[in-house]
Write an enzyme that holds these catalytic residues in place. Structure first.
Site, PDB file in Angstrom:
ATOM      1  CD  GLU A 148      -0.780  -5.041   8.705  1.00  0.00           C
ATOM      2  OE1 GLU A 148      -0.415  -4.024   8.112  1.00  0.00           O
ATOM      3  OE2 GLU A 148      -1.526  -5.886   8.185  1.00  0.00           O
ATOM      4  CG  HIS A 150       4.807  -4.180   2.633  1.00  0.00           C
ATOM      5  ND1 HIS A 150       4.832  -4.669   3.930  1.00  0.00           N
ATOM      6  CD2 HIS A 150       3.559  -4.392   2.184  1.00  0.00           C
ATOM      7  CE1 HIS A 150       3.643  -5.152   4.220  1.00  0.00           C
ATOM      8  NE2 HIS A 150       2.848  -5.010   3.186  1.00  0.00           N
TER       9      HIS A 150
HETATM   10  C1  GLC Z   1      -1.785  -5.171   5.195  1.00  0.00           C
HETATM   11  C2  GLC Z   1      -0.608  -5.260   4.260  1.00  0.00           C
HETATM   12  C3  GLC Z   1      -0.861  -4.341   3.101  1.00  0.00           C
HETATM   13  C4  GLC Z   1      -2.104  -4.822   2.394  1.00  0.00           C
HETATM   14  C5  GLC Z   1      -3.287  -4.945   3.349  1.00  0.00           C
HETATM   15  C6  GLC Z   1      -4.384  -5.761   2.763  1.00  0.00           C
HETATM   16  O1  GLC Z   1      -1.931  -3.921   5.741  1.00  0.00           O
HETATM   17  O2  GLC Z   1       0.570  -4.956   4.935  1.00  0.00           O
HETATM   18  O3  GLC Z   1       0.221  -4.279   2.207  1.00  0.00           O
HETATM   19  O4  GLC Z   1      -2.426  -3.939   1.357  1.00  0.00           O
HETATM   20  O5  GLC Z   1      -2.943  -5.584   4.549  1.00  0.00           O
HETATM   21  O6  GLC Z   1      -3.982  -7.101   2.648  1.00  0.00           O
END
Ligand code: GLC
Length: 572
Positions: free
Chosen positions: A272, A345
Site C-alpha cells: 500500500e 476498508h
Molecule cells: C493504512 C490502512 C488504514 C490505516 C493506516 C494506518 O492506510 O489501510 O486503515 O488506518 O494505514 O495503519
C-alpha cells in the site's frame, strides 16, 4: 489427505498471482460467530464456501493481531498473537487449512511502518537508556520551548488522525513520532535491529502457512534524511507526504524480499503506497529488482479531492478517471504489474462513489464498474460486499461515525470554523465508516451478521441488498462478478493482453481494447445515468460476439444508462 494433495492445493507456481483475484476481508465486519457483535475468525471459516462459490483465489485478511484497536487493528501490540476479539491462533490455523482445502490462499496484513504504543518494543523504547530507544523516533522539544507545553512539539506536522505527529512522553521529556496517531508510533527502519525483527516475524508467519503479505503504508518506512539525522524538518507540510517514498525504500524492500524469501517462495506481495508515483511503482514492481509484486496506488481514489486534503471535495469527470487508470496501465505495461481496486476498508463504496446507488441504477452500475475494472490488466481486488453491490450507509450525524480518522477530522475542522454541514458533507462522501458496516448476508435481523448487537449499525437497506438475494438471482451483481472471475481464469487475453484506451475525452463512455496475438476484446461501458450513443470510429463490430453484458440486447447503437458490453472481436 495425502501430502501430495496438500502440496497441490497450496502450490504457488511462478507468477501465479498474475491470474489471481483477491478478496479483502475486514474481520470485524465480516461474520460474527459468538454473538459478541464483532466479526471473528471462526465466522470467516464458516463463510469459505461462499467465497469458493464466488471463485476468488486469495483472501487478504485485515489485521487480526493483538491490538488496543485504536485504529481497528492497524495498531499492533503483538505480531504473533491473535486478538481475543477475533479468536485464537488455533482458529487462524484452522482458517488457513480450510481455505487451502478449497484452493484459496491467505494473505496477512503486515503493519510495520508503526506498532501500537502498547507493543513491548515501544514500552522498552520509552526508557532513554534502553537498547530499543533508537527503534522509534525520539526528538527534543522545539528549541527555546518548555517540553510538553502547547506548541513545543519538534515541528508543526499533523498526524493523519491527530492534531500533531509528535507526542510528548514525560518520562524522558522527549517526543516520539506517530504519523497516524499517538497510539501508532513509527518504527525507525534505519536501525538494522528493527528490520531483522520484522523479517523474523514475517518468516514465522510464512512457516505457519500464509501465502503472502499486504503491506500497510509500506512506502513510509524509509524516512527522509532530515528526520533520520535527528534534525526536525520544515513545519507546515502534510506529514504523510513528507515521509513517503524515502531514499532507502527500494533497498529495504529488496532486503526484506531476500531475507524473508518472498520471491523464492512465490509469495504474493502488494504494498500500500499513498503518494507513490508511476515511477516509484515501476521500480518497486520490476521483477528484476525483486522488491514487490504490485502496489496500491492512491492516485485514482484521490481524484475527487483538492490537493492532499481528502475532505476538500472536487468533482470527478469521467475522462480524468479513465486517463489515470490508462496512465498506470501504460506505465507498468512493459515491466511491473498493476493492482486493480476501487474499494477497500478505507474507501467509500464504489457503487455510491463512482456509480449510481439509486434503486433504478444500482445493479447495472455495480456490474458495469466491475466489468471496467476487471478487464484492465493487473490483479483485481474485491472488497467484502462489493460483489453484491453494497452501498454507502446513511451516516447523517457525527454520532453515526466511529472511525478515529472521521472523529479527528470533525474535531479539527469544527475548531477551525468549518460548518457542521460542510464537515458532514465531506464525511458522507469520503468517510471510511461506509466500508465498515457489517456485511449484509441475508434479510434476517442484523443481516445475518450476528446474533448479538453489531459493533456498528447495519445499513438499513439490507432487506433488499444482501448476499443471499444476489446469489439466488442469476442476473445479479454476484453472478456478474462470478463471470468476470471465470473469464480471467480462462482467458489469457484478459490476464496479459495489451490495453488501449479509446475515446479518452468521452464524458459518458469508458471504452478500451485488450489484445494478445490475434485475440481482441472490446469493452464499451456507459458510465452515466443517461443513455449514450455509440460514436463512430470504434473498431469494426461486424462479427463481434457479446461475451458479457448488462442488458440482453447488446447490439444496438445506443447504450442504456450504465449498460456495458464486453465483446470479442473477430479474429484479425
Ligand atoms: C493504512 C490502512 C488504514 C490505516 C493506516 C494506518 O492506510 O489501510 O486503515 O488506518 O494505514 O495503519
Amino acid at each position: 489427505m495425502s501430502s501430495t494433495t496438500d502440496f497441490d492445493r497450496v502450490a504457488r507456481p511462478d507468477r501465479w498471482w498474475r491470474s489471481a483475484v483477491v478478496y479483502q476481508i475486514y474481520p470485524r465486519s465480516f461474520q460474527d460467530s459468538d454473538g459478541d457483535g464483532v466479526g471473528d475468525l471462526p465466522g470467516i471459516t464458516s463463510r469459505l464456501d461462499y467465497l469458493a462459490e464466488l471463485g476468488v483465489d486469495v483472501i487478504w485478511l485485515s489485521p487480526v493481531y493483538r491490538s488496543p484497536q485504536v485504529d481497528n487493528g492497524y495498531d499492533i501490540s503483538d505480531y504473533t498473537e491473535i486478538d481475543p476479539l477475533f479468536g485464537t491462533l488455533a482458529d487462524l490455523d484452522e482458517l488457513i487449512a480450510a481455505a487451502h482445502t478449497r484452493g484459496i490462499k491467505l494473505v496477512m496484513d503486515l503493519v510495520v511502518n508503526h506498532t501500537s504504543d502498547q507493543h513491548a518494543w515501544f514500552t522498552e523504547s520509552r526508557d532513554p537508556s534502553s537498547a530499543k530507544r533508537d527503534w522509534y523516533f525520539w526528538r527534543p522539544a522545539r528549541p527555546g520551548s518548555e517540553p510538553g507545553a502547547p506548541g513545543a512539539e519538534p515541528d508543526d506536522s499533523q498526524a493523519a488522525f491527530a492534531p500533531s505527529a509528535w507526542t510528548y512522553d514525560p518520562r524522558s521529556g522527549q517526543y516520539y513520532l506517530g504519523v497516524f496517531s499517538p497510539g501508532q508510533p513509527d518504527l525507525n527502519w534505519e536501525n538494522p535491529g528493527v528490520r531483522q525483527a520484522v523479517y523474523a516475524m514475517m518468516r514465522w508467519w510464512v512457516e505457519r502457512g500464509v501465502d503472502g503479505f499486504r503491506m500497510d503504508v509500506i512506502n513510509l518506512i524509509s524516512k527522509p534524511a532530515e528526520l533520520t539525522s535527528g534534525r526536525t524538518i520544515e513545519p507546515g507540510q502534510g506529514s504523510l507526504r513528507r515521509v513517503a517514498n524515502g531514499p532507502r525504500l527500494d533497498e529495504f524492500l529488496a532486503e526484506m524480499n531476500r531475507e524473508v524469501g518472498l520471491d523464492a517462495q512465490n509469495l504474493i506481495t502488494v504494498g500500500e503506497m499513498p503518494g507513490a508515483t508511476i515511477e516509484v511503482a515501476q521500480r518497486v514492481t520490476d521483477p528484476a529488482r525483486r522488491e514487490l509484486n504490485m502496489v496500491f496506488t492512491f492516485e485514482h481514489v484521490n481524484l475527487d479531492q483538492v490537493g492532499w486534503n481528502k475532505w476538500d471535495l472536487a468533482d470527478l469527470p469521467l475522462p480524468r478517471l479513465k486517463a489515470n487508470l490508462a496512465q498506470w496501465q501504460e506505465g507498468l505495461a512493459e515491466t511491473g504489474w498493476n493492482s486493480l481496486y476501487y474499494d477497500n476498508h478505507d474507501q467509500p463504496r464504489a457503487v455510491s462513489r463512482f456509480g449510481d446507488d439509486s434503486p433504478e441504477h444500482r445493479v447495472n452500475s455495480a456490474k458495469t464498474l466491475a466489468t471496467v475494472l476487471h478487464l484492465h490488466k493487473g490483479t483485481p481486488y474485491i472488497y467484502q460486499g462489493e460483489e453484491f453491490g453494497m452501498t454507502n450507509a446513511p451516516l447523517t450525524q457525527i454520532g453515526h461515525y466511529l472511525d478515529v480518522e472521521a472523529l479527528n477530522y470533525h474535531a479539527l475542522a469544527a475548531a477551525a470554523g468549518v460548518s457542521e454541514e460542510q464537515i458532514l458533507r465531506s464525511l458522507a462522501r469520503k468517510g471510511r465508516d461506509h466500508a465498515r458496516t457489517p456485511v449484509q448476508w441475508d434479510d434476517t435481523p442484523y443481516a445475518g451478521f450476528t446474533t448479538g448487537v453489531p459493533w456498528m449499525a447495519v445499513n438499513p437497506n439490507y432487506r433488499e441488498i444482501n448476499a443471499e438475494a444476489s446469489r439466488r438471482d442469476p442476473g445479479s451483481v454476484f453472478g456478474h462478478f462470478q463471470q468476470l472471475i471465470r473469464l480471467r481464469h480462462a482467458e489469457e487475453v484478459v490476464r496479459e493482453g495489451r490495453f488501449e484506451l479509446l475515446l479518452p475525452e468521452h464524458e459518458q463512455l469508458w471504452v478500451f481494447t485488450r489484445t494478445l496475438g490475434d485475440r481482441a476484446l472490446l469493452v464499451i461501458a456507459n458510465c452515466s445515468s443517461t443513455p449514450a450513443e455509440l460514436p463512430p470510429g470504434l473498431p469494426a463490430l461486424d462479427g463481434a460476439v457479446l461475451v458479457l453484458g448488462t442488458h440482453p440486447d447488446g447490439a444496438t447503437g445506443r447504450l442504456a444508462p450504465w449498460e456495458s458490453r464486453l465483446l470479442r472481436l473477430g479474429e484479425r
